[in-house]
Scaffold this active site. Structure first.
Site, mmCIF file in Angstrom:
data_model
loop_
_atom_site.group_PDB
_atom_site.id
_atom_site.type_symbol
_atom_site.label_atom_id
_atom_site.label_comp_id
_atom_site.label_asym_id
_atom_site.label_seq_id
_atom_site.Cartn_x
_atom_site.Cartn_y
_atom_site.Cartn_z
ATOM 1 N N LYS A 98 0.851 -1.186 0.000
ATOM 2 C CA LYS A 98 0.000 0.000 0.000
ATOM 3 C C LYS A 98 0.887 1.236 0.000
ATOM 4 C CE LYS A 98 -3.834 1.895 2.765
ATOM 5 N NZ LYS A 98 -4.674 1.642 3.973
ATOM 6 N N LEU B 27 -6.667 8.388 3.321
ATOM 7 C CA LEU B 27 -6.820 6.992 3.757
ATOM 8 C C LEU B 27 -8.154 6.736 4.454
ATOM 9 C CD1 LEU B 27 -3.290 6.435 5.404
ATOM 10 C CD2 LEU B 27 -3.937 6.057 3.025
ATOM 11 N N ILE C 249 -7.527 1.195 10.072
ATOM 12 C CA ILE C 249 -7.926 1.976 11.236
ATOM 13 C C ILE C 249 -9.438 1.962 11.411
ATOM 14 C CG2 ILE C 249 -8.163 4.228 10.085
ATOM 15 C CD1 ILE C 249 -6.854 5.502 12.561
ATOM 16 N N GLY C 250 -10.152 1.512 10.362
ATOM 17 C CA GLY C 250 -11.602 1.439 10.453
ATOM 18 C C GLY C 250 -12.177 0.375 9.543
ATOM 19 N N GLY C 251 -11.293 -0.504 9.058
ATOM 20 C CA GLY C 251 -11.714 -1.559 8.140
ATOM 21 C C GLY C 251 -10.909 -1.603 6.863
ATOM 22 N N SER C 252 -9.807 -0.839 6.797
ATOM 23 C CA SER C 252 -9.110 -0.603 5.532
ATOM 24 C C SER C 252 -8.344 -1.783 4.967
ATOM 25 C CB SER C 252 -8.167 0.599 5.676
ATOM 26 O OG SER C 252 -8.912 1.783 5.818
ATOM 27 N N SER D 130 -9.261 1.609 2.886
ATOM 28 C CA SER D 130 -8.396 2.446 2.082
ATOM 29 C C SER D 130 -7.312 1.660 1.340
ATOM 30 C CB SER D 130 -7.723 3.497 2.966
ATOM 31 O OG SER D 130 -6.919 2.901 3.963
#
Length: 563
Positions: free
Chosen positions: A131, A189, A236-239, A215
């Site tokens: 990434k 992101l 950080i939230g599902g990336s 992201s």
């Protein structure tokens, strides 16, 4: 001075395309109406048979073939560079290519093998995509920002520009991995779709009407097209999990401190309430295990102050497989059908049912799970994304004056807002801690209902309410974000394919609120037809070995027809 950001972005976009060798350029890119699905036989038509064999082998198989001397590192690298080039032209998934450097590294690995008759490490000759948060020598890192072009994280003249490498990059090289490209991200992101002003929109290769996730959306799309056997994203939230689910892949979100993040670019650096983590996505669960176990063999806790000293634990794996074999009872799972805010759309609901049937037919137990204080936990977690009022990301946008994607404006608006006080942050951290304790107690309490003398092994849950979101319609993150707030380990398992003839709402379906109504009204069975559908398995903190074993087992029983 703010330059003409559109011209700068266009030049960078063209440079990415120009980096693809002429012999790998496609004469025509079909429209989505002409070719919705560009995976499988479609992309294979541009490859030779050996290239197909190589690129459709998982990371473990590649490592074994190279170690046995059946494939050279150069042949493997060239095959993946070719397929990655095709993937980018079809779905816009790359930010950087460095194929010549990769082939040079592969030649060095082949020379090492010829001289020593053994591999350099467990990832010898395995291509690994990254990434675009990883710093790689001689390669730019833009993270999707036009203002970062030609700089080190937006700082002009910084001596680290193209000279610095992230800690995990160093470890991957030591393990024998081949690094060859960096993949697309949404600028900031902070979105479940991948879009920025440099490469545009990254599409889902299985269904180009849909997004690839975010992201780590470039990783998901690239690996989904088998332009990489395994890659590294962040979450950080599902990336990590969102792109894995949307592209039919396995992907793991480890707990904070298990894998090294040192030296990577990031948004909101210094926000420590809910931290981003790094982890792999791949075509098989065993590929993820190979990467995680290999990285841990490098003792990253000696090089990253935030990594906890936990070497790979075979005992956690053994516990799962002993239970599967029947020697230590049965596995038990909690089923989270809904978060009671937004219900899963029909394909996701069906995937959950398939997993439950497979688990029960295999002799294991599933009990109902209601996520305790879900709304409170979500609220506290989501607040951490805007503690600085969005100043960090808006400062990066201001470097070029570029426009902000609508997907980012949802949370951050057009301008930065007032930063939160230390007292506000402290109060929110207390709320997070109290919620974690409440969740822990609820998990522990399942010991009274599992019948095994121990709590549930994992939670089966949706990862998102959608199979893969339609552009600008990823509106609900409740199923992924709460895991980050808890800092639990979670792994995505691909389950099935959306079917327009089966996946329909009941005629008498009534949305439970306005948010659910929006999700219900956005559902389009025709558009979703053929898209990947997945679930996530959620374990407690630092249970990476156990969750990877459970994911591998789940994949096995789903493929065996037990669903």
């Amino acid at each position: 001075m703010v330059t003409d950001w559109k011209a700068t972005a266009l030049a960078k976009r063209q440079a990415i395309l120009d980096s693809i060798p002429e012999r790998w350029r496609l004469p025509k890119i079909p429209s989505v109406e002409e070719q919705k699905d560009v995976t499988g036989s479609y992309i294979q038509q541009f490859l030779e048979s050996k290239e197909i064999d190589i690129t459709e082998t998982d990371a473990v198989g590649i490592a074994e073939k190279v170690a046995a001397g059946e494939w050279s590192a150069v042949d493997v690298t060239q095959a993946f560079c070719h397929r990655a080039s095709l993937a980018h032209q079809l779905v816009n998934c790359l930010h950087e290519t460095f194929f010549d450097a990769a082939i040079a590294d592969a030649k060095a690995l082949d020379a090492h093998y010829a001289e020593h008759k053994k591999t350099k490490g467990p990832l010898h000759g395995v291509p690994v995509s990254l990434k675009d948060q990883f710093h790689v020598k001689d390669v730019e890192t833009t993270m999707g920002y036009v203002g970062w072009i030609g700089t080190h994280e937006g700082k002009s003249g910084d001596p680290k520009y193209k000279t610095y490498e992230s800690e995990m990059v160093r470890e991957l090289r030591d393990l024998g991995a081949i690094l060859y490209c960096k993949t697309s991200v949404p600028h900031t992101l902070m979105a479940g779709e991948t879009v920025n002003n440099i490469i545009g929109y990254t599409w889902n290769p299985k269904d180009r009407f849909l997004c690839s996730g975010g992201s780590s959306g470039g990783e998901g799309a690239l690996i989904g097209l088998k332009g990489s056997p395994v890659g590294l994203g962040t979450d950080i939230g599902g990336s990590i999990r969102i792109p894995a689910a949307f592209n039919g892949l396995y992907g793991i979100r480890p707990s904070v401190g298990r894998m090294p993040y040192e030296g990577m670019a990031n948004s909101m650096d210094g926000q420590n309430s809910v931290l981003s983590v790094v982890g792999p996505l791949g075509t098989t669960a065993r590929s993820l295990k190979l990467v995680v176990k290999s990285i841990l063999s490098q003792e990253p806790w000696r090089h990253d102050p935030n990594v906890v000293e936990i070497p790979w634990r075979d005992s956690q794996e053994k516990e799962v497989w002993d239970t599967v074999d029947g020697s230590t009872g049965q596995l038990t799972f909690g089923l989270m059908k809904t978060d009671n805010i937004v219900n899963p759309q029909p394909p996701v609901a069906r995937a959950l049912q398939m997993v439950v049937r497979a688990v029960e037919k295999a002799g294991h137990k599933v009990i109902s799970w209601e996520s305790p204080a879900h709304t409170d936990g979500l609220t506290a977690t989501l607040k951490t994304w805007t503690l600085d009022g969005g100043r960090d990301i808006h400062d990066s946008f201001a470097l070029s004056g570029e426009s902000i994607a609508d997907q980012i404006k949802i949370a951050y608006g057009d301008v930065a807002k007032e930063e939160k006080t230390a007292s506000f942050i402290a109060k929110n951290n207390v709320a997070l801690r109290q919620w974690k304790k409440q969740y822990m107690d609820a998990w522990n309490a399942t010991v009274s209902t599992t019948g095994t003398g121990r709590p549930i092994d994992a939670i089966i849950a949706p990862l998102a309410p959608y199979p893969a979101a339609r552009p600008k319609k990823y509106k609900w993150y409740g199923y992924s974000v709460f895991v980050n707030g808890l800092d639990y380990t979670s792994v995505v398992v691909p389950v099935t394919i959306a079917d327009k003839n089966v996946d329909k709402y009941e005629d008498d379906y009534r949305p439970i609120n306005d948010q659910d109504k929006e999700c219900y009204e956005d559902y389009d069975a025709e558009m979703y037809d053929g898209a990947h559908v997945a679930v996530q398995l959620i374990g407690r903190r630092f249970q990476e070995e156990k969750m990877l074993a459970l994911a591998e087992y789940m994949g096995q029983i789903l493929k065996s027809g037990k669903a």
